[in-house]
Motif scaffolding. Structure first.
Motif, short mmCIF file in Angstrom:
data_model
loop_
_atom_site.label_atom_id
_atom_site.label_comp_id
_atom_site.label_asym_id
_atom_site.label_seq_id
_atom_site.Cartn_x
_atom_site.Cartn_y
_atom_site.Cartn_z
N ALA A 24 0.78 -1.24 0.00
CA ALA A 24 0.00 0.00 0.00
C ALA A 24 0.81 1.28 0.00
CB ALA A 24 -0.93 0.00 1.22
N LYS A 25 2.09 1.20 0.27
CA LYS A 25 2.84 2.44 0.50
C LYS A 25 4.10 2.59 -0.35
CE LYS A 25 0.22 3.86 3.89
NZ LYS A 25 -0.55 5.08 3.81
N THR A 26 4.24 1.82 -1.41
CA THR A 26 5.47 1.93 -2.21
C THR A 26 5.66 3.33 -2.79
OG1 THR A 26 4.31 0.96 -4.09
CG2 THR A 26 5.72 -0.51 -2.80
N ALA A 27 4.56 4.00 -3.09
CA ALA A 27 4.66 5.36 -3.64
C ALA A 27 5.22 6.34 -2.61
CB ALA A 27 3.29 5.84 -4.11
N ASP A 28 5.17 5.97 -1.34
CA ASP A 28 5.63 6.86 -0.27
C ASP A 28 7.09 6.65 0.13
OD1 ASP A 28 3.13 7.98 -0.17
OD2 ASP A 28 2.46 6.76 1.52
N ILE A 29 7.74 5.68 -0.46
CA ILE A 29 9.10 5.35 -0.03
C ILE A 29 10.04 6.55 -0.14
CG2 ILE A 29 11.15 3.95 -0.58
CD1 ILE A 29 9.23 1.63 -1.19
N PHE A 30 9.92 7.32 -1.19
CA PHE A 30 10.80 8.47 -1.38
C PHE A 30 10.05 9.80 -1.28
CE2 PHE A 30 12.75 4.98 -3.84
CZ PHE A 30 13.93 4.88 -3.12
N ARG A 31 8.96 9.78 -0.51
CA ARG A 31 8.12 10.97 -0.40
C ARG A 31 8.16 11.53 1.02
NH1 ARG A 31 3.07 12.65 0.65
NH2 ARG A 31 2.21 10.68 1.34
N LEU A 32 8.07 12.84 1.11
CA LEU A 32 7.95 13.50 2.41
C LEU A 32 6.48 13.82 2.65
CD1 LEU A 32 10.93 16.03 2.22
CD2 LEU A 32 10.88 13.75 3.27
N ASN A 33 6.08 13.85 3.90
CA ASN A 33 4.70 14.23 4.21
C ASN A 33 4.57 15.75 4.23
OD1 ASN A 33 5.56 15.16 6.77
ND2 ASN A 33 5.09 13.21 7.75
N GLU A 34 3.37 16.24 4.54
CA GLU A 34 3.12 17.69 4.50
C GLU A 34 3.91 18.47 5.54
OE1 GLU A 34 0.17 15.53 6.97
OE2 GLU A 34 0.71 15.35 4.88
N ASN A 35 4.47 17.79 6.53
CA ASN A 35 5.28 18.46 7.54
C ASN A 35 6.78 18.35 7.29
OD1 ASN A 35 3.00 19.19 9.13
ND2 ASN A 35 2.87 17.07 9.80
N GLY A 36 7.15 17.70 6.19
CA GLY A 36 8.55 17.56 5.84
C GLY A 36 9.19 16.29 6.35
N GLY A 37 8.44 15.47 7.07
CA GLY A 37 8.96 14.18 7.55
C GLY A 37 8.78 13.11 6.50
N TRP A 38 9.42 11.99 6.70
CA TRP A 38 9.31 10.87 5.77
C TRP A 38 7.89 10.31 5.83
CZ3 TRP A 38 11.71 5.40 6.54
CH2 TRP A 38 11.69 4.69 5.32
#
Length: 136
Positions: free
Chosen positions: A90-104
């Motif tokens: 479910a989260k492979t798209a998030d591996i190299f993404r930061l959240n809206e607060n700048g965290g991983w």
């Protein structure tokens, strides 16, 4: 030396409770609301959707075992595997993404996964239901 071991045992208990209790809440949520989403993710990659029921082992059984300190090493391994499956499904798209607060974007799952690995390596400590088995 006795004092240091006692502090380590208390630290392991805190890690066990702090990691497994929130994950157990996720598992209870899945018991209440169902796992159709997860079964759909599993089916989407060509596996039988019944494998989605494994989430109950990773999010209910393993956390309970970790909390009480029974076969903690084995439960930690299952716990970590559950997190890895969640990332891959479910989260492979998030591996190299930061959240809206700048965290991983994967920080929470990564913390859970690494805590499971740590518990696998360290075991439950002495403040546990079982301490004499190699999987404790």
């Amino acid at each position: 030396m006795q004092k240091m071991e006692k502090k380590q045992d208390i630290g392991l208990l805190i890690i066990r409770l702090g990691t497994a209790t929130p994950m157990l809440a996720y598992g209870i949520g899945k018991l209440i609301h169902g796992i159709d989403y997860i079964k759909g993710l599993v089916a989407a990659i060509g596996l039988p959707s019944v494998l989605g029921h494994g989430v109950y082992i990773g999010e209910i059984v393993a956390p309970v075992l970790i909390i009480i300190g029974f076969r903690t090493r084995l439960a930690g391994l299952v716990f970590a595997a559950n997190c890895l499956c969640a990332i891959l499904l479910a989260k492979t798209a998030d591996i190299f993404r930061l959240n809206e607060n700048g965290g991983w974007a994967l920080e929470l799952l990564a913390i859970y996964l690494l805590s499971g690995v740590a518990l696998f390596l360290m075991g439950s400590g002495r403040l546990a239901v079982s301490t004499r088995n190699r999987w404790d």
